[in-house]
Design a protein around this motif. Structure first.
Motif, PDB file in Angstrom:
ATOM      1  N   ASP A  36       0.819  -1.209   0.000  1.00  0.00           N
ATOM      2  CA  ASP A  36       0.000   0.000   0.000  1.00  0.00           C
ATOM      3  C   ASP A  36       0.855   1.262   0.000  1.00  0.00           C
ATOM      4  N   ARG A  84      -6.783  -1.795  -5.222  1.00  0.00           N
ATOM      5  CA  ARG A  84      -6.323  -0.399  -5.302  1.00  0.00           C
ATOM      6  C   ARG A  84      -5.090  -0.296  -6.187  1.00  0.00           C
ATOM      7  N   LYS A 133     -13.626   1.825   5.752  1.00  0.00           N
ATOM      8  CA  LYS A 133     -12.418   2.365   5.118  1.00  0.00           C
ATOM      9  C   LYS A 133     -12.455   2.169   3.607  1.00  0.00           C
ATOM     10  N   TYR A 134     -12.738   0.951   3.187  1.00  0.00           N
ATOM     11  CA  TYR A 134     -12.650   0.670   1.754  1.00  0.00           C
ATOM     12  C   TYR A 134     -13.892   1.115   0.988  1.00  0.00           C
ATOM     13  N   LYS A 163     -15.163   4.019   1.589  1.00  0.00           N
ATOM     14  CA  LYS A 163     -14.758   5.404   1.334  1.00  0.00           C
ATOM     15  C   LYS A 163     -13.780   5.464   0.163  1.00  0.00           C
ATOM     16  N   VAL A 164     -12.824   4.517   0.126  1.00  0.00           N
ATOM     17  CA  VAL A 164     -11.874   4.454  -0.983  1.00  0.00           C
ATOM     18  C   VAL A 164     -12.624   4.252  -2.297  1.00  0.00           C
ATOM     19  N   GLU A 181     -14.285   7.364  -3.517  1.00  0.00           N
ATOM     20  CA  GLU A 181     -13.316   8.318  -4.048  1.00  0.00           C
ATOM     21  C   GLU A 181     -12.837   7.930  -5.441  1.00  0.00           C
TER      22      GLU A 181
END
Length: 230
Positions: free
Chosen positions: A143, A185, A221-222, A224-225, A228
């Motif tokens: 990451d 990601r 968390k993911y 939100k990712v 985005e």
């Protein structure tokens, strides 16, 4: 404060950690504060349970966005574990990774990298390639490399980590879902991989919500990712 037995304190810390994972940070905080105070007063500053409590409190503050308040706690836990347990103890390796995550959250990516590298090397040499701590460290390192634009290096680090996690834990385990999200990601960041990466992350987030719960910190968390990426 009557709850001073180590077994009771362990249960309090575990309950705080569970609430944190469920996204109930405000509910977790008084439990972890209670455990930290009791551990220090009853067991001393260098007892393993005290260090676990310090680390848990620091991690909670990090998740709450209180990075400056979290830093001295995580630094204290890391230094004490290095001195009492050694650099290659699993507890120390976990603290090294936590400290790296805090620095990354603070935007200090160059400072985080050597900590991630140390944790990953230590985990591989001490625990083996298929241990949960090792896979966690692989995910952190991958990451960070993705975040710094080192996509080729990130791909080399992540390698077959998803496949290994599936073999070791199964497809629906949190470790597998998190490492899959990190791989998604990375795929999204690569040339020509945006659509496939987004599709993989969307499927992974949906599975996280089903298996872990919508309010779980990894799901939140993911998701939100994923938002985005729109």
């Amino acid at each position: 404060m009557r709850n001073r037995h180590p077994d009771t304190l362990t249960s309090i810390i575990s309950m705080g950690g569970l609430l944190q994972a469920m996204g109930k940070l405000e509910e977790a905080r008084p439990l972890l504060e209670e455990a930290l105070q009791a551990c220090k007063e009853t067991l001393g500053d260098r007892h393993s349970l005290t260090l676990q409590s310090i680390s848990s409190m620091g991690e909670l503050l990090k998740h709450m966005g209180q990075l400056k308040q979290a830093r001295p706690l995580l630094e204290e836990a890391l230094q004490a574990r290095r001195e009492t347990l050694g650099d290659r103890h699993p507890g120390t390796l976990w603290s090294i990774g936590l400290m790296g995550q805090l620095l990354q959250a603070m935007g200090q990516l160059k400072e985080a990298r050597p900590l991630y590298e140390e944790a990953l090397q230590g985990c591989k040499e001490t625990l083996g390639d298929r241990h949960p701590f090792t896979l966690h460290s692989i995910g952190l390192m991958g990451d960070l490399l993705r975040a710094t634009g080192a996509l080729v290096e990130a791909e080399a680090v992540l390698g077959n980590a998803v496949g290994v996690a599936q073999e070791v834990f199964g497809s629906n385990h949190m470790h597998t879902l998190v490492i899959t999200a990190k791989a998604a990601r990375l795929q999204h960041a690569q040339p020509g991989g945006a659509a496939a990466g987004k599709e993989l992350l969307a499927a992974t987030v949906a599975r996280m919500a089903e298996v872990l719960g919508e309010s779980h910190q990894q799901t939140s968390k993911y998701r939100k990712v994923l938002t985005e990426m729109e």
